[in-house]
Design an enzyme around this catalytic site. Structure first.
Site, short mmCIF file in Angstrom:
data_model
loop_
_atom_site.label_atom_id
_atom_site.label_comp_id
_atom_site.label_asym_id
_atom_site.label_seq_id
_atom_site.Cartn_x
_atom_site.Cartn_y
_atom_site.Cartn_z
N ASN A 7 40.38 44.53 38.41
CA ASN A 7 40.86 43.17 38.63
C ASN A 7 39.80 42.22 38.07
O ASN A 7 38.78 41.97 38.72
CB ASN A 7 41.06 42.96 40.15
CG ASN A 7 41.46 41.54 40.49
OD1 ASN A 7 41.77 40.74 39.59
ND2 ASN A 7 41.46 41.22 41.77
N LYS A 9 39.92 39.16 37.65
CA LYS A 9 39.99 37.85 38.32
C LYS A 9 39.94 36.72 37.28
O LYS A 9 40.38 36.91 36.15
CB LYS A 9 38.89 37.73 39.37
CG LYS A 9 38.89 38.90 40.36
CD LYS A 9 38.14 38.63 41.62
CE LYS A 9 38.26 39.81 42.55
NZ LYS A 9 37.66 39.58 43.84
N HIS A 96 47.12 39.76 46.85
CA HIS A 96 45.65 39.85 46.91
C HIS A 96 45.15 38.82 47.93
O HIS A 96 45.71 37.72 48.05
CB HIS A 96 45.05 39.58 45.53
CG HIS A 96 43.58 39.90 45.49
ND1 HIS A 96 42.64 39.02 45.97
CD2 HIS A 96 42.90 40.99 45.07
CE1 HIS A 96 41.44 39.57 45.84
NE2 HIS A 96 41.57 40.78 45.30
N GLU A 168 42.12 46.66 51.22
CA GLU A 168 40.97 45.82 50.86
C GLU A 168 40.56 44.96 52.05
O GLU A 168 41.10 43.84 52.22
CB GLU A 168 41.34 44.88 49.71
CG GLU A 168 41.68 45.55 48.41
CD GLU A 168 41.34 44.65 47.23
OE1 GLU A 168 40.52 45.05 46.40
OE2 GLU A 168 41.87 43.52 47.17
N GLY A 174 33.71 41.00 47.49
CA GLY A 174 32.71 40.09 46.94
C GLY A 174 31.45 39.98 47.79
O GLY A 174 30.69 39.02 47.65
N SER A 214 33.96 45.51 46.95
CA SER A 214 32.58 45.84 46.58
C SER A 214 32.40 47.27 46.07
O SER A 214 31.39 47.92 46.37
CB SER A 214 31.63 45.56 47.75
OG SER A 214 31.62 44.18 48.05
N GLY A 235 36.70 44.67 41.59
CA GLY A 235 36.59 43.29 41.12
C GLY A 235 35.39 43.13 40.19
O GLY A 235 35.42 43.52 39.02
P1 PGA Z 1 35.02 43.02 44.47
O1 PGA Z 1 36.55 42.54 44.49
O2 PGA Z 1 35.01 44.41 43.88
O3 PGA Z 1 34.32 42.02 43.64
O4 PGA Z 1 34.57 43.04 45.90
C1 PGA Z 1 37.58 43.43 44.80
C2 PGA Z 1 38.90 42.71 44.80
O5 PGA Z 1 38.96 41.53 45.14
O6 PGA Z 1 39.94 43.28 44.43
#
Ligand code: PGA
Length: 253
Positions: A7, A9, A96, A168, A174, A214, A235
């Site tokens: 993802n 983003k 999401h 998630e 994040g 994460s 992410g």
């Molecule tokens: P992250 O995001 O790996 O940066 O924690 C995961 C997500 O939001 O799908």
């Protein structure tokens, strides 16, 4: 089948950044030993869907970070699922936590999005997860149950072959904090029990469950050690194409 879902983003937001990323991804992809049981799905920023569709290796699946439930009409700023399908998109992230938070997506909105993705024969990657507060109050099972039951309201059992559930927990997105291997396994069992209660035991074979929050190449062995987990949704670390390939390789072993 196992999945690594990238993802991206709202990152890689200029053609130059996309080119650089795709170039590195192509290089590492060429060297990587392919395994038919592990798939990489890349979900770029929506404006670059066509761009990625033209330039990604054909054995990487193109994904989208969102889509609307109607194909066309007076829906300013929305993304048509028909356009996505036409551009070669194979999977769409639905619900999401960032879309729930910033675009105030309701359970009904998400259910409509899931139904339209399935109608266009794409995979619906449906995100569910509790906040820290909900975990502290021990209400996470009810929260996840509500998210799942509402998102799948209009699906029939046969549609679940095209569903990936991404567990998630919001507090892990994040943050560089991840649940323990045990916590993830427990939530995988909770999700399967909810599905069995609602749709019967055949569901367990049909639905893929992945973990997100994460994830990095270095914690893959903790977050995805459970043989019944079907992979990860990544992410920030997905912005590093070489790390992404390491994650794929750790799932292939
Ligand atoms: P992250 O995001 O790996 O940066 O924690 C995961 C997500 O939001 O799908």
């Amino acid at each position: 089948m196992k999945y690594v879902i990238a993802n991206l983003k709202m990152n890689l937001i200029t053609p130059k950044e996309c080119d650089r990323y795709i170039e590195i991804l192509n290089q590492v992809w060429k060297k990587h030993i392919k395994n038919d049981t592990v798939k990489l799905i890349v979900c770029p920023s929506p404006l670059y869907t066509q761009y990625f569709s033209d330039k990604l290796p054909s054995d990487i699946l193109l994904g989208s970070q969102n889509s609307f439930w109607e194909d066309k009409g007076s829906f300013t700023g929305e993304i048509s699922p028909l356009s996505l399908h036409t551009l070669g998109v194979k999977a769409v992230i639905c619900g999401h936590s960032e879309s729930r938070l910033y675009s105030h997506e309701s359970h009904d909105d998400i259910a409509r999005k899931v139904a339209s993705v399935i109608r266009h024969k794409m995979i619906a990657i449906v995100c569910v997860g509790e906040t820290q507060e909900e975990r502290d109050q021990d209400s996470m099972i009810q929260v996840i149950e509500e998210q799942l039951i509402s998102a799948f309201a209009s699906l029939e059992v046969r549609h679940f072959e095209r569903v990936i559930i991404a567990y998630e927990p919001r507090w892990a997105i994040g943050t560089d904090v991840t649940p323990t291997t045990q916590d993830i396994m427990q939530m995988r069992i909770v999700i399967q029990k909810i599905l069995i209660k609602q749709y019967g035991s055949e569901m367990v074979q049909k639905v893929a469950i992945v973990y997100g929050g994460s994830v990095s190449a270095s914690n893959m062995s903790e977050v995805c050690i459970d043989a019944d987990m079907s992979g990860v949704l990544v992410g920030r670390e997905s912005l590093n194409a070489s790390e992404l390939i390491k994650m794929l390789e750790s799932l292939s072993r």
